[in-house]
Scaffold this motif. Structure first.
Motif, PDB file in Angstrom:
ATOM      1  N   PRO A 214      -2.386   5.325   2.865  1.00 34.95           N
ATOM      2  CA  PRO A 214      -2.235   5.710   1.473  1.00 34.95           C
ATOM      3  C   PRO A 214      -3.068   4.633   0.705  1.00 34.95           C
ATOM      4  CG  PRO A 214      -0.024   5.099   1.882  1.00 34.95           C
ATOM      5  CD  PRO A 214      -0.874   5.026   3.291  1.00 34.95           C
ATOM      6  N   ILE A 215      -3.837   5.093  -0.185  1.00 35.57           N
ATOM      7  CA  ILE A 215      -4.665   4.399  -1.148  1.00 35.57           C
ATOM      8  C   ILE A 215      -3.796   4.223  -2.532  1.00 35.57           C
ATOM      9  CG2 ILE A 215      -6.655   3.903  -2.699  1.00 35.57           C
ATOM     10  CD1 ILE A 215      -8.233   5.633  -0.478  1.00 35.57           C
ATOM     11  N   VAL A 216      -3.442   2.932  -2.808  1.00 36.75           N
ATOM     12  CA  VAL A 216      -2.690   2.511  -4.145  1.00 36.75           C
ATOM     13  C   VAL A 216      -3.513   1.942  -4.857  1.00 36.75           C
ATOM     14  CG1 VAL A 216      -0.305   1.779  -5.014  1.00 36.75           C
ATOM     15  CG2 VAL A 216      -0.423   2.632  -2.548  1.00 36.75           C
ATOM     16  N   PRO A 217      -3.659   2.284  -5.996  1.00 34.83           N
ATOM     17  CA  PRO A 217      -4.615   1.594  -7.197  1.00 34.83           C
ATOM     18  C   PRO A 217      -4.166   0.430  -7.342  1.00 34.83           C
ATOM     19  CG  PRO A 217      -3.908   4.120  -7.825  1.00 34.83           C
ATOM     20  CD  PRO A 217      -3.205   3.819  -6.871  1.00 34.83           C
ATOM     21  N   GLY A 218      -5.123  -0.504  -7.482  1.00 41.72           N
ATOM     22  CA  GLY A 218      -4.821  -2.042  -7.481  1.00 41.72           C
ATOM     23  C   GLY A 218      -4.073  -2.667  -6.435  1.00 41.72           C
ATOM     24  N   ALA A 219      -3.695  -2.097  -5.586  1.00 40.09           N
ATOM     25  CA  ALA A 219      -2.772  -2.801  -4.609  1.00 40.09           C
ATOM     26  C   ALA A 219      -3.645  -4.080  -3.807  1.00 40.09           C
ATOM     27  CB  ALA A 219      -2.192  -1.873  -3.573  1.00 40.09           C
ATOM     28  N   VAL A 220      -2.852  -5.023  -3.487  1.00 42.27           N
ATOM     29  CA  VAL A 220      -3.594  -5.775  -2.562  1.00 42.27           C
ATOM     30  C   VAL A 220      -2.688  -6.185  -1.466  1.00 42.27           C
ATOM     31  CG1 VAL A 220      -4.613  -7.348  -4.549  1.00 42.27           C
ATOM     32  CG2 VAL A 220      -2.130  -7.600  -4.032  1.00 42.27           C
ATOM     33  N   SER A 221      -3.475  -6.403  -0.167  1.00 39.55           N
ATOM     34  CA  SER A 221      -2.597  -6.620   1.009  1.00 39.55           C
ATOM     35  C   SER A 221      -3.218  -7.825   1.745  1.00 39.55           C
ATOM     36  CB  SER A 221      -2.573  -5.405   1.756  1.00 39.55           C
ATOM     37  OG  SER A 221      -3.963  -5.170   2.318  1.00 39.55           O
ATOM     38  N   VAL A 244       1.618  -4.285  -5.301  1.00 37.10           N
ATOM     39  CA  VAL A 244       1.043  -3.473  -6.122  1.00 37.10           C
ATOM     40  C   VAL A 244       1.260  -3.802  -7.766  1.00 37.10           C
ATOM     41  CG1 VAL A 244       0.960  -1.020  -7.073  1.00 37.10           C
ATOM     42  CG2 VAL A 244       1.493  -1.422  -4.698  1.00 37.10           C
ATOM     43  N   PRO A 245       0.179  -3.945  -8.416  1.00 31.76           N
ATOM     44  CA  PRO A 245       0.455  -4.453  -9.785  1.00 31.76           C
ATOM     45  C   PRO A 245       1.248  -3.414 -10.574  1.00 31.76           C
ATOM     46  CG  PRO A 245      -1.796  -4.347  -9.267  1.00 31.76           C
ATOM     47  CD  PRO A 245      -1.136  -3.761  -8.020  1.00 31.76           C
ATOM     48  N   GLY A 251      -0.509  -8.511 -14.460  1.00 28.94           N
ATOM     49  CA  GLY A 251       0.022  -9.878 -14.006  1.00 28.94           C
ATOM     50  C   GLY A 251       1.344  -9.838 -13.207  1.00 28.94           C
ATOM     51  N   CYS A 252       1.918  -8.614 -13.488  1.00 31.57           N
ATOM     52  CA  CYS A 252       3.286  -8.264 -12.855  1.00 31.57           C
ATOM     53  C   CYS A 252       3.433  -7.290 -11.659  1.00 31.57           C
ATOM     54  CB  CYS A 252       3.849  -7.770 -14.059  1.00 31.57           C
ATOM     55  SG  CYS A 252       5.857  -7.889 -14.169  1.00 31.57           S
ATOM     56  N   ILE A 253       4.357  -7.454 -10.751  1.00 29.74           N
ATOM     57  CA  ILE A 253       4.406  -6.871  -9.513  1.00 29.74           C
ATOM     58  C   ILE A 253       5.220  -5.649  -9.785  1.00 29.74           C
ATOM     59  CG2 ILE A 253       5.215  -6.813  -7.083  1.00 29.74           C
ATOM     60  CD1 ILE A 253       4.867  -9.934  -7.083  1.00 29.74           C
ATOM     61  N   LYS A 254       4.766  -4.432  -9.489  1.00 31.92           N
ATOM     62  CA  LYS A 254       5.498  -3.379  -9.476  1.00 31.92           C
ATOM     63  C   LYS A 254       6.486  -2.944  -8.285  1.00 31.92           C
ATOM     64  CE  LYS A 254       4.829   1.650 -10.091  1.00 31.92           C
ATOM     65  NZ  LYS A 254       3.742   2.681  -9.713  1.00 31.92           N
ATOM     66  N   ALA A 330      -1.238 -12.848  -4.043  1.00 27.85           N
ATOM     67  CA  ALA A 330      -1.115 -12.934  -5.579  1.00 27.85           C
ATOM     68  C   ALA A 330      -2.616 -13.628  -6.024  1.00 27.85           C
ATOM     69  CB  ALA A 330      -0.146 -14.071  -5.605  1.00 27.85           C
ATOM     70  N   ALA A 331      -3.199 -14.372  -5.151  1.00 30.61           N
ATOM     71  CA  ALA A 331      -4.658 -14.899  -5.352  1.00 30.61           C
ATOM     72  C   ALA A 331      -5.659 -13.766  -5.446  1.00 30.61           C
ATOM     73  CB  ALA A 331      -4.974 -15.878  -4.381  1.00 30.61           C
ATOM     74  N   GLN A 332      -5.415 -12.828  -4.349  1.00 32.39           N
ATOM     75  CA  GLN A 332      -6.299 -11.572  -4.452  1.00 32.39           C
ATOM     76  C   GLN A 332      -5.931 -10.892  -5.731  1.00 32.39           C
ATOM     77  OE1 GLN A 332      -5.955  -8.764  -1.422  1.00 32.39           O
ATOM     78  NE2 GLN A 332      -6.541 -10.088   0.333  1.00 32.39           N
ATOM     79  N   ALA A 333      -4.972 -10.881  -6.016  1.00 32.26           N
ATOM     80  CA  ALA A 333      -4.455  -9.803  -7.333  1.00 32.26           C
ATOM     81  C   ALA A 333      -5.018 -10.764  -8.716  1.00 32.26           C
ATOM     82  CB  ALA A 333      -3.008  -9.758  -7.421  1.00 32.26           C
ATOM     83  N   SER A 334      -5.125 -11.978  -8.632  1.00 31.51           N
ATOM     84  CA  SER A 334      -5.600 -12.394  -9.995  1.00 31.51           C
ATOM     85  C   SER A 334      -6.962 -12.413  -9.705  1.00 31.51           C
ATOM     86  CB  SER A 334      -5.228 -14.065  -9.986  1.00 31.51           C
ATOM     87  OG  SER A 334      -5.581 -14.555  -9.032  1.00 31.51           O
ATOM     88  N   MET A 335      -7.742 -12.407  -8.692  1.00 34.99           N
ATOM     89  CA  MET A 335      -8.988 -12.282  -8.647  1.00 34.99           C
ATOM     90  C   MET A 335      -9.504 -10.944  -9.106  1.00 34.99           C
ATOM     91  SD  MET A 335     -10.417 -14.321  -5.273  1.00 34.99           S
ATOM     92  CE  MET A 335     -11.676 -13.085  -4.838  1.00 34.99           C
ATOM     93  N   LYS A 336      -8.736 -10.094  -8.547  1.00 34.66           N
ATOM     94  CA  LYS A 336      -9.150  -8.493  -9.417  1.00 34.66           C
ATOM     95  C   LYS A 336      -8.977  -8.493 -10.745  1.00 34.66           C
ATOM     96  CE  LYS A 336      -8.388  -5.265  -5.342  1.00 34.66           C
ATOM     97  NZ  LYS A 336      -7.477  -4.180  -5.137  1.00 34.66           N
ATOM     98  N   ILE A 337      -7.794  -9.102 -11.286  1.00 41.48           N
ATOM     99  CA  ILE A 337      -7.724  -8.940 -12.874  1.00 41.48           C
ATOM    100  C   ILE A 337      -9.116  -9.675 -13.381  1.00 41.48           C
ATOM    101  CG2 ILE A 337      -6.417  -9.884 -14.721  1.00 41.48           C
ATOM    102  CD1 ILE A 337      -4.002  -9.923 -12.883  1.00 41.48           C
TER     103      ILE A 337
END
Lengths: 339, 171
Positions: A214-221, A244-245, A251-254, A330-337
């Protein structure tokens, strides 16, 4: 080492394969890349009377993307998964896991993603030559009543050492299984029996045809693994995570999915530990450290001393793998932001 | 015992061979075609000494059924040289002392050829990754990596080969 004798079939169609599996059931082996099955056959751990080759089923080799999921044909070679832009963008953990499978010249061109998920559980006491095994009483998986991995165990404690399965479970993947009677979908979470002898909840007439992620918008893995050598070896501990943000606060994990692999009869989805991260910030170091500890404490009980390294070491490394994976995610997520 | 005719193009020569269903590609190459360059080391896909190119991709001949290779092009180590003239890669192995007992060499050469065919100027990291499925028990990794790096960039000269980060090539 000679292979045992068998009858070889290479049907041109999926229906042909399914008909043969239905006819021969437990006596049939499915040959895709052969990098797992042929080794077990040489060791006489698997002696199928009939081999059904998927050689002509190129229709099972593809990577497609819709708005909801990435679908991968079960016969897709590992190298295609590694090189796929779709996988790199939508399911990076799977790409990272596939890169670590075996070595370029062993699995990457012959080996398939379906074969990696369905590789049989392993144990250092079981995956040995026939000659080695004749020197001792057979273990549970070999038809006996002894477990060499855990003293006095009444069942098999073999370990699922698939890289792909741990990553795919973290990604919430679903499997599509076909038989001559029809097809069904099963989530990877529900695909394992927790029986080391027959680890998969799958009938002998069924064929794995497709993996849906499944594709979850914004998700990092992220996938992390530990092994003796960087190539050839199976993981002795591995971890896959998907974060998933929160759509309202990036900046928060859903929600989180933390999976620990190579520590039990199946990859272990740690629901409670995953839940503990919901609502936490990506850079909450204390929460990540606690999740690592909790993951170690939960996963430790499932492992047996059967993957080479000392058991306490593997158990301790669960924490390290999970923390590394969470930090990288988390680093991936902050890069996405930042983008 | 089931015997089936297969067609293989081995080192540019097309052959039709009757094979048994449980023959591996390695057994066909070594025992039927007498191309004994490819070695059987472990026989279970770990050591890499049986590596051959199947349609241009490196695979373990010991873990490939001959029947699965039907219709494919196979390149073994014997197919690298042009009659008596060694390929630049083979010559580089000799020049760098990358051959000790020689058992792993056919597999190393084939894995290296597969890499250079796809990426003519790989960095050392890529190079080591491409050779990571081949085991050398004479501890020759540094020289093997040097040899392939030199074959990829002959103009870079040899003095560099033995100094640059060759200490990290131990397994």
């Amino acid at each position: 080492m000679r292979l045992p004798q068998f009858t070889y079939h290479s049907p041109d169609t999926l229906e042909g394969v399914l008909a043969l599996l239905d006819e021969h059931r437990d006596n049939a082996g499915v040959l895709a890349g052969g990098t797992d099955l042929l080794v077990r056959m040489k060791h006489r751990l698997a002696v199928p009377k009939v081999l059904v080759s998927l050689k002509h089923l190129d229709t099972l080799s593809y990577i497609k993307e819709t708005s909801e999921m990435v679908s991968i044909g079960a016969k897709t070679p590992i190298i295609d998964v590694i090189r796929s832009n779709r996988v790199q963008q939508q399911a990076p953990a799977l790409g990272q896991a596939c890169e670590r499978i075996g070595a370029v010249s062993i699995q990457h061109f012959r080996g398939t993603i379906g074969g990696n998920i369905l590789q049989d559980n392993r144990c250092i006491h079981y995956n040995q030559s026939q000659f080695h095994r004749t020197g001792r009483q057979p273990c549970h998986k070999d038809g006996g009543k002894i477990c060499y991995a855990r003293e006095e165990a009444d069942r098999c404690n073999s370990t699922c050492q698939s890289d792909g399965a741990a990553a795919l479970m973290a990604l919430g993947a679903q499997l599509n299984l076909c038989s001559s009677k029809g097809e069904r979908q099963v989530s990877l979470d529900a695909f394992y029996t927790t029986d080391g002898i027959h680890p998969f909840d799958m009938q002998p007439d069924e064929l794995l045809t497709r993996i849906d992620i499944p594709i979850v918008p914004g998700a990092v893995s992220v996938y992390q693994r530990l092994s003796f050598r960087s190539a050839i070896d199976y993981p002795i501990v591995c971890a896959g995570v998907r974060l998933v943000p929160d759509p309202d606060d990036a900046g928060c994990i859903k929600s989180a999915r933390i999976v620990v692999g190579a520590m039990g009869r199946s990859p272990l989805f740690l629901a409670k530990v995953s839940q503990s991260l919901a609502g936490k910030r990506f850079d909450d170091i204390a929460a990540v450290a606690q999740a690592g500890k909790d993951a170690m404490n939960t996963a430790a009980a499932f492992a047996a001393h059967n993957a080479g390294a000392a058991l306490p070491y593997r158990q301790a490394m669960v924490e390290t793998m999970v923390i590394r994976a969470l930090e990288l995610a988390a680093a991936q997520a902050s890069m996405k932001i930042a983008r | 015992m089931q015997t089936i005719d297969i067609t293989l193009t081995v080192n540019d020569q097309q052959q039709t061979l009757p094979v048994k269903s449980n023959d591996t590609l390695l057994e066909v190459i070594r025992d039927y075609l007498d191309l004994t360059g490819s070695k059987e080391g472990c026989g279970e896909g770990v050591c890499g000494s049986c590596t051959v190119l199947l349609d241009g991709h490196p695979v373990r001949a010991c873990l490939t059924l001959a029947l699965e290779a039907d219709g494919c092009a196979v390149t073994t180590v014997e197919g690298l040289a042009d009659e008596d003239t060694l390929s630049p890669l083979q010559q580089s192995f000799i020049d760098h002392g990358a051959v000790q007992c020689g058992f792993c060499t056919p597999g190393m050469l084939i894995s290296a050829k597969a890499l250079l065919d796809e990426n003519p100027s790989p960095d050392r990291q890529k190079l080591r990754q491409a050779l990571s499925g081949n085991i050398c028990r004479c501890t020759g990794y540094a020289k093997i990596v040097d040899a392939v790096a030199h074959a990829a960039r002959p103009e870079s000269g040899c003095p560099d080969c033995h100094t640059k980060d060759s200490g990290g090539d131990h397994d």
